[in-house]
Scaffold this motif. Structure first.
Motif, PDB file in Angstrom:
ATOM      1  N   THR A 101       9.263  -1.648   2.393  1.00  0.00           N
ATOM      2  CA  THR A 101       8.489  -2.800   1.930  1.00  0.00           C
ATOM      3  C   THR A 101       8.981  -4.080   2.590  1.00  0.00           C
ATOM      4  OG1 THR A 101       8.190  -1.707  -0.214  1.00  0.00           O
ATOM      5  CG2 THR A 101       7.652  -4.049  -0.099  1.00  0.00           C
ATOM      6  N   VAL A 102      10.277  -4.177   2.814  1.00  0.00           N
ATOM      7  CA  VAL A 102      10.846  -5.376   3.442  1.00  0.00           C
ATOM      8  C   VAL A 102      10.235  -5.564   4.826  1.00  0.00           C
ATOM      9  CG1 VAL A 102      12.953  -6.486   4.260  1.00  0.00           C
ATOM     10  CG2 VAL A 102      12.994  -5.153   2.139  1.00  0.00           C
ATOM     11  N   GLY A 103      10.275  -4.526   5.647  1.00  0.00           N
ATOM     12  CA  GLY A 103       9.709  -4.606   6.995  1.00  0.00           C
ATOM     13  C   GLY A 103       8.215  -4.855   6.981  1.00  0.00           C
ATOM     14  N   TRP A 104       7.512  -4.219   6.051  1.00  0.00           N
ATOM     15  CA  TRP A 104       6.067  -4.402   5.941  1.00  0.00           C
ATOM     16  C   TRP A 104       5.738  -5.852   5.606  1.00  0.00           C
ATOM     17  CZ3 TRP A 104       3.239  -5.752   1.529  1.00  0.00           C
ATOM     18  CH2 TRP A 104       1.848  -5.697   1.678  1.00  0.00           C
ATOM     19  N   LEU A 105       6.471  -6.421   4.656  1.00  0.00           N
ATOM     20  CA  LEU A 105       6.218  -7.798   4.242  1.00  0.00           C
ATOM     21  C   LEU A 105       6.564  -8.786   5.362  1.00  0.00           C
ATOM     22  CD1 LEU A 105       5.090  -9.299   1.828  1.00  0.00           C
ATOM     23  CD2 LEU A 105       7.388  -9.358   0.855  1.00  0.00           C
ATOM     24  N   GLN A 106       7.635  -8.515   6.106  1.00  0.00           N
ATOM     25  CA  GLN A 106       7.970  -9.359   7.257  1.00  0.00           C
ATOM     26  C   GLN A 106       6.852  -9.295   8.291  1.00  0.00           C
ATOM     27  OE1 GLN A 106      11.701  -7.531   8.297  1.00  0.00           O
ATOM     28  NE2 GLN A 106      12.898  -9.013   7.119  1.00  0.00           N
TER      29      GLN A 106
ATOM     30  N   LYS B  32       2.532  -3.933  -5.857  1.00  0.00           N
ATOM     31  CA  LYS B  32       3.044  -5.289  -6.048  1.00  0.00           C
ATOM     32  C   LYS B  32       2.276  -6.245  -5.138  1.00  0.00           C
ATOM     33  CE  LYS B  32       7.770  -4.103  -7.387  1.00  0.00           C
ATOM     34  NZ  LYS B  32       9.197  -4.233  -7.032  1.00  0.00           N
ATOM     35  N   THR B  33       1.985  -7.436  -5.649  1.00  0.00           N
ATOM     36  CA  THR B  33       1.197  -8.412  -4.899  1.00  0.00           C
ATOM     37  C   THR B  33       2.059  -9.619  -4.530  1.00  0.00           C
ATOM     38  OG1 THR B  33      -0.819  -7.720  -6.024  1.00  0.00           O
ATOM     39  CG2 THR B  33      -0.865  -9.871  -4.936  1.00  0.00           C
ATOM     40  N   PHE B  34       1.904 -10.033  -3.277  1.00  0.00           N
ATOM     41  CA  PHE B  34       2.629 -11.180  -2.745  1.00  0.00           C
ATOM     42  C   PHE B  34       1.624 -12.136  -2.119  1.00  0.00           C
ATOM     43  CE2 PHE B  34       5.315  -7.465  -2.632  1.00  0.00           C
ATOM     44  CZ  PHE B  34       6.484  -7.912  -3.220  1.00  0.00           C
ATOM     45  N   VAL B  35       1.961 -13.411  -2.111  1.00  0.00           N
ATOM     46  CA  VAL B  35       1.125 -14.421  -1.459  1.00  0.00           C
ATOM     47  C   VAL B  35       1.948 -15.016  -0.327  1.00  0.00           C
ATOM     48  CG1 VAL B  35      -0.136 -16.582  -1.722  1.00  0.00           C
ATOM     49  CG2 VAL B  35      -0.131 -14.911  -3.589  1.00  0.00           C
TER      50      VAL B  35
ATOM     51  N   PRO C 150       0.791  -1.224   0.000  1.00  0.00           N
ATOM     52  CA  PRO C 150       0.000   0.000   0.000  1.00  0.00           C
ATOM     53  C   PRO C 150       0.835   1.291   0.000  1.00  0.00           C
ATOM     54  CG  PRO C 150       0.155  -0.843   2.229  1.00  0.00           C
ATOM     55  CD  PRO C 150       0.903  -1.803   1.337  1.00  0.00           C
ATOM     56  N   MET C 151       2.113   1.179   0.371  1.00  0.00           N
ATOM     57  CA  MET C 151       2.938   2.374   0.527  1.00  0.00           C
ATOM     58  C   MET C 151       3.346   2.950  -0.829  1.00  0.00           C
ATOM     59  SD  MET C 151       3.886  -0.078   3.045  1.00  0.00           S
ATOM     60  CE  MET C 151       5.421  -0.689   2.466  1.00  0.00           C
ATOM     61  N   GLU C 152       3.556   4.246  -0.834  1.00  0.00           N
ATOM     62  CA  GLU C 152       4.044   4.914  -2.038  1.00  0.00           C
ATOM     63  C   GLU C 152       5.468   4.453  -2.324  1.00  0.00           C
ATOM     64  OE1 GLU C 152       2.301   6.827  -4.107  1.00  0.00           O
ATOM     65  OE2 GLU C 152       0.565   6.521  -2.810  1.00  0.00           O
ATOM     66  N   GLY C 153       5.847   4.485  -3.574  1.00  0.00           N
ATOM     67  CA  GLY C 153       7.203   4.121  -3.961  1.00  0.00           C
ATOM     68  C   GLY C 153       7.198   3.075  -5.058  1.00  0.00           C
TER      69      GLY C 153
END
Length: 163
Positions: free
Chosen positions: A113-118, A19-22, A11-14
């Motif tokens: 994005t790395v921290g968000w995905l973790q 991008k979609t992840f499962v 959801p973040m700008e940049g």
């Protein structure tokens, strides 16, 4: 019953926005082992983390939260987070959910994005414990205090009741 999966979209700008992840939850056995390893790594660090018990497994990890990784030796933290991120796949075309591939470092362009995905992967593994966390805390307190809890069928005398 199938192992739970969630699709998440950045959801973040940049550069990673949209991008979609499962994320696929680990098996119960693997998740419990991973949770115990996380707790053991935090305990080995010597950090004072209230309520941290080495053998608490995934339930204990849920109670402590994702901040537990900050209390670990960096090498152990990196290994445990890498293991968590093995649960993440990339869905390169949001219009075709059937096409997925393993996550590669080059898929993430923005550090947030790395921290968000973790955080999203961690949440998938522990969020179901949050609703029962108070029950675990009460049960743990009763077990450690030696207080006996009457069974649901146990007769109760009226002198024990408070009106």
């Amino acid at each position: 019953m199938a192992i739970r999966q969630v699709s998440v979209t950045v959801p973040m700008e940049g550069a990673d926005k949209g991008k979609t992840f499962v994320i696929t939850r680990m098996s119960a056995m693997e998740a419990d082992q991973w949770g115990r390893h996380c707790l053991q790594a935090a305990i080995a660090s010597g950090a004072d983390i209230p309520g941290l018990e080495e053998d608490a497994g995934l339930a204990g990890l849920a109670a402590v939260g994702i901040g537990i990784f900050g209390a670990m030796d960096p090498a152990r933290m990196d290994g445990l987070l890498a293991r968590l991120m093995h649960c993440v796949t990339v869905q390169p075309d949001p219009r075709n959910a059937a096409v997925r591939r393993p996550l590669d470092e080059s898929d993430l362009e923005e550090i947030p994005t790395v921290g968000w995905l973790q955080k999203e992967a961690f949440a998938l593994h522990v969020d179901f414990f949050k609703g029962v966390g108070p029950l675990f805390s009460l049960l743990s307190a009763l077990l450690h205090s030696g207080t006996s809890v009457p069974l649901p069928d146990a007769p109760i005398s009226t002198s024990d009741m408070r009106w």
